[in-house]
Design a protein around this motif. Structure first.
Motif, PDB file in Angstrom:
ATOM      1  N   LEU A   1       0.827  -1.211   0.000  1.00  0.00           N
ATOM      2  CA  LEU A   1       0.000   0.000   0.000  1.00  0.00           C
ATOM      3  C   LEU A   1       0.860   1.259   0.000  1.00  0.00           C
ATOM      4  CD1 LEU A   1      -2.794  -1.114   2.498  1.00  0.00           C
ATOM      5  CD2 LEU A   1      -2.978  -0.868   0.003  1.00  0.00           C
ATOM      6  N   VAL A   2       1.976   1.239   0.725  1.00  0.00           N
ATOM      7  CA  VAL A   2       2.890   2.387   0.742  1.00  0.00           C
ATOM      8  C   VAL A   2       3.479   2.601  -0.657  1.00  0.00           C
ATOM      9  CG1 VAL A   2       5.099   3.243   1.635  1.00  0.00           C
ATOM     10  CG2 VAL A   2       3.426   2.218   3.197  1.00  0.00           C
TER      11      VAL A   2
ATOM     12  N   GLN B   1       2.219   1.738  -3.467  1.00  0.00           N
ATOM     13  CA  GLN B   1       1.140   2.228  -4.312  1.00  0.00           C
ATOM     14  C   GLN B   1       0.901   3.718  -4.086  1.00  0.00           C
ATOM     15  OE1 GLN B   1      -2.157  -0.476  -4.973  1.00  0.00           O
ATOM     16  NE2 GLN B   1      -3.561   1.154  -4.353  1.00  0.00           N
ATOM     17  N   ALA B   2       0.884   4.149  -2.833  1.00  0.00           N
ATOM     18  CA  ALA B   2       0.641   5.566  -2.521  1.00  0.00           C
ATOM     19  C   ALA B   2       1.782   6.458  -3.016  1.00  0.00           C
ATOM     20  CB  ALA B   2       0.445   5.748  -1.013  1.00  0.00           C
TER      21      ALA B   2
ATOM     22  N   GLY C   1       1.998   6.225  -7.023  1.00  0.00           N
ATOM     23  CA  GLY C   1       0.823   6.641  -7.762  1.00  0.00           C
ATOM     24  C   GLY C   1       0.335   5.590  -8.741  1.00  0.00           C
TER      25      GLY C   1
ATOM     26  N   TYR D   1       0.095  -1.402  -7.111  1.00  0.00           N
ATOM     27  CA  TYR D   1       1.302  -2.149  -6.720  1.00  0.00           C
ATOM     28  C   TYR D   1       1.747  -3.118  -7.806  1.00  0.00           C
ATOM     29  CZ  TYR D   1       4.301  -5.504  -4.430  1.00  0.00           C
ATOM     30  OH  TYR D   1       5.356  -6.330  -4.128  1.00  0.00           O
TER      31      TYR D   1
END
Length: 182
Positions: free
Chosen positions: A20-21, A23-24, A27, A30
């Motif tokens: 998730l990190v 992905q954040a 942008g 994943y």
């Protein structure tokens, strides 16, 4: 609490959070980020997270040896999307051997110093008398006499090389000579 790197505590939840990190920060989803950065940059088109029916017959099947038996049993492909960042890539034997070649032979993508660091025991002191296993970067390292065997301990039946037994292939110093199998 222990100091960093003093003890290993593997956590699927932590790897899912790391996904998730990534992905954040990137942008990108994943899966797309990882595929773009690793397999696609190496022209590995048959490595993916979620194979469809069109891939049947082209992917490496996992196998186990049932307890107390002397036979192989095929394990089914599993769809565990919540655990994608834990390493849920699937691939063909050809692509798996390409990653192995990069990690274990001289090449421009992973210089010798990088490969040494990947294969070094990180979570325990290899000079302590009697150590039997530890972890490098992505590898479980097991001592067998004077040798250290690198493998992957897997958590999905049929998807690893537990204690270095049953590697997906054997590489020769000439990449044209590859032996697939157990």
């Amino acid at each position: 609490m222990s100091p960093p790197t003093a003890h290993l505590k593997y956590s699927n939840t932590a790897y899912s959070m790391l996904g998730l990190v990534i992905q954040a920060v990137s942008g990108m989803p994943y899966e797309a980020f990882v595929l773009q950065r690793i397999p696609r940059s190496l022209n590995m088109e048959d490595t993916m997270f979620h194979p469809g029916p069109e891939h049947a017959g082209r992917l490496a099947d996992g196998h186990i040896v049932p307890p107390y038996e002397r036979r192989f049993e095929r394990t089914p492909q599993q769809d565990l999307r919540a655990y994608t960042p834990c390493g849920m890539l699937v691939s063909t034997p050809t692509d798996v051997l390409e990653i192995a070649r990069i990690q274990w032979t001289e090449n421009d993508l992973a210089p010798e110093a990088t490969r040494r660091e990947m294969h070094r025991v990180h979570l325990m002191d290899p000079d302590l008398p009697g150590w039997q296993s530890g972890y490098g970067l992505g590898w479980r390292l097991t001592r067998a006499g004077d040798r250290v065997i690198a493998g992957h301990s897997d958590s999905i039946p049929g998807s690893g090389t537990r204690d270095g037994q049953g590697a997906p292939g054997v590489l020769h110093h000439d990449p044209a000579h590859v032996c697939l199998g157990q």
